[in-house]
Each structure stands twice: as structure tokens, then as C-alpha cells.
Design an enzyme around this catalytic site. Structure first.
Site, PDB file in Angstrom:
ATOM      1  N   LYS A 214       0.809  -1.218   0.000  1.00 38.46           N
ATOM      2  CA  LYS A 214       0.000   0.000   0.000  1.00 38.46           C
ATOM      3  C   LYS A 214       0.843   1.268   0.000  1.00 38.46           C
ATOM      4  O   LYS A 214       2.045   1.245   0.237  1.00 38.46           O
ATOM      5  CB  LYS A 214      -0.969  -0.023   1.189  1.00 38.46           C
ATOM      6  CG  LYS A 214      -2.127  -1.005   0.974  1.00 38.46           C
ATOM      7  CD  LYS A 214      -3.174  -0.925   2.067  1.00 38.46           C
ATOM      8  CE  LYS A 214      -4.361  -1.848   1.740  1.00 38.46           C
ATOM      9  NZ  LYS A 214      -5.375  -1.842   2.818  1.00 38.46           N
ATOM     10  N   ARG A 248      -3.598  -9.986   5.073  1.00 37.23           N
ATOM     11  CA  ARG A 248      -4.084 -10.060   3.687  1.00 37.23           C
ATOM     12  C   ARG A 248      -2.961  -9.545   2.787  1.00 37.23           C
ATOM     13  O   ARG A 248      -2.596  -8.369   2.851  1.00 37.23           O
ATOM     14  CB  ARG A 248      -5.346  -9.215   3.531  1.00 37.23           C
ATOM     15  CG  ARG A 248      -5.960  -9.234   2.136  1.00 37.23           C
ATOM     16  CD  ARG A 248      -7.215  -8.362   2.102  1.00 37.23           C
ATOM     17  NE  ARG A 248      -7.823  -8.331   0.777  1.00 37.23           N
ATOM     18  CZ  ARG A 248      -7.479  -7.474  -0.188  1.00 37.23           C
ATOM     19  NH1 ARG A 248      -6.516  -6.572   0.044  1.00 37.23           N
ATOM     20  NH2 ARG A 248      -8.078  -7.509  -1.360  1.00 37.23           N
TER      21      ARG A 248
END
Length: 269
Positions: A214, A248
Site C-alpha cells: 500500500k 491479507r
């Protein structure tokens, strides 16, 4: 915790949710796995590398993403769910915040609904999940990055989502919470919530951490999406140390090795 036909021993180890984006525009791997054959190959690879759950996404939720219709999202995810169920014995999660997509996915055999809006976007979502008696991951999110007291507000928002789930009849042992790294948070807020993950333990629910590749990592390291593995692994270590039950991730094998090493060290305390 039971997800699909698998028991997850919460607080005994950290499990891996492998990301399978069947989209043309996801921030990291958009367009790579949006054909059925490529999706199956990718899922098989992640399973061989040690994934415990496969999370299928039919709509990109990267910053400034383009929303698609429920029908188009269903057309993307349902064939993948059906084929994966034919070939592999692994719990399947679907990353959606739309109840019609969730219901079609559950009819096709999905085992978990992963909602980035914490059951707050679609008022029927909690009812659908309750009807099928499946697990759900409810993530923290907001429409605007406006907080009075950041961590207190995050925890309060998550409590609201938990209350929605319970009121709809979703059993407590079917609920996972996600702090929502990268959603309605500044760079500094993302760092703060990873640093204070242990505060989510107050809910006595499994916690999922999703930081893989991210922008928080890109900004901290000044690196492109392709070069964020080491930063992701650092957050995985933090997650294990602070009690997260799931991560995740895109890079399953590297994260699995990182988790095992971290857990080996922690067991010696």
C-alpha cells in the site's frame, strides 16, 4: 473460528489471506489475473505457497477507483468462485460491499464476505451474511478523513459495525475486524494505527491486517508498488507481535516465512 470447512485456531497463529484481484485496474496487479485461466493459476500458486484463504476482488478499491455495476462485478467473481471450488479445498472470501454481489458469491460457494465499508454502505449486507451464516470481515472506513480523536473514533466506528452485524443476527464467532489501513486515513494515521494495533484487542475478535504494497509503504520507503515487499514484511512482523490473526497479502510465501520466524521468536518469551 470456522470459515468454510476449515477451523482457524484464533490466537494460536497468524493466517494468510492471499489476494486474487480479477480486475483490470487494481493498484498493484490489475489486469494480470482477470481471465479465468490466469486467476486459477494464481490461486493455485498461492495455495502451494501456503495461503489459508483466497480473497477474490471483482472491483478495484484503490484510491479514486471507478465504481462498477453489481452485475459486472458478479460476472467477474462468480465464475472464479465456481472454478476454484471445483479444483481446490480452501475457504474463499469475496471482497465486496454490495449485497447483491455478496449473495451471488455465497450462492456460488463463497465462505466469507470482506466488506471495506464495515456493513455500512449497503443496508442489506448484514442481513445477507446472516442469512447464509458465513463469516465476515468488517473493515474500518469513513467517507472523509475527519476525526475528533483519531484512535477513539476508529474504535467507535468499528463498534458500530460490530453492532450492525450482531443486530442482523451474525454470530460473534463469525466476525473478523480490520483497522482499514489506507482507507480514510492520512499517511501518519496509517502509521499510527499499525503502531497501535494492540488496541483492537479490546473487542476480543480476530483481527485482520491488510497493508500489502500500500501507499503507506511506498511513501515511507519512497518506492514504487513493485518494490514494497520488505516494507510489507515489516508490517506483517508488527501485526504478528501485536496479535493479528490474519494478514491479507499479495506475496504469500515471503509473508509465510516472515510469520513463522516471528512466531518462533515470540514462543520463546
Amino acid at each position: 473460528m470456522i470459515i468454510g470447512n476449515k477451523e482457524f485456531k484464533i490466537k494460536e497463529r497468524t493466517y494468510i489471506m492471499g489476494i486474487l484481484n480479477v480486475t483490470p485496474d487494481s493498484f498493484s496487479d490489475g489486469g494480470r489475473f482477470n481471465t479465468l485461466s490466469n486467476a486459477l493459476k494464481r490461486a493455485e500458486q498461492m495455495i502451494k505457497e501456503g495461503a489459508d484463504i483466497i480473497d477474490i476482488g471483482g472491483e478495484s478499491t484503490r484510491p479514486n477507483y471507478t465504481m462498477i455495476s453489481q452485475e459486472e462485478e458478479i460476472e467477474r467473481v462468480v465464475p472464479v468462485i465456481k472454478e476454484l471450488k471445483k479444483h481446490f479445498d480452501i475457504p474463499l472470501s469475496v471482497d465486496t460491499y454490495k449485497s447483491k454481489v455478496a449473495e451471488a458469491s455465497l450462492d456460488a460457494g463463497a465462505d466469507l464476505i470482506n466488506d471495506i465499508w464495515g456493513l455500512k454502505y449497503d443496508t442489506n449486507m448484514a442481513n445477507v451474511i446472516s442469512k447464509y451464516n458465513v463469516a465476515t470481515c468488517i473493515m474500518h472506513n469513513r467517507k472523509e478523513i475527519i476525526y475528533d480523536n483519531y484512535m477513539e473514533d476508529v474504535l467507535s466506528d468499528l463498534q458500530e459495525s460490530i453492532d450492525i452485524a450482531l443486530s442482523a443476527g451474525i454470530k460473534r464467532d463469525k466476525i473478523i475486524i480490520d483497522p482499514g489501513v489506507g482507507f480514510a486515513k492520512t499517511y501518519e494515521m496509517n502509521l499510527t494505527i499499525v503502531n497501535r494495533l494492540e488496541e483492537l484487542q479490546k473487542f476480543k475478535l480476530p483481527v485482520l491486517l491488510g497493508t500489502s504494497r500500500k501507499s503507506m509503504i511506498g511513501k515511507a520507503l519512497d518506492e514504487t508498488v513493485e518494490n514494497r515487499l520488505e516494507g510489507t514484511l515489516a508490517t506483517t512482523v508488527m501485526g504478528v507481535m501485536k496479535g493479528c490473526d490474519f494478514v491479507r497479502v499479495h506475496d504469500v510465501l515471503a509473508n509465510l516465512r516472515t510469520i513463522r520466524m516471528t512466531e518462533a521468536i515470540l514462543r520463546e518469551r
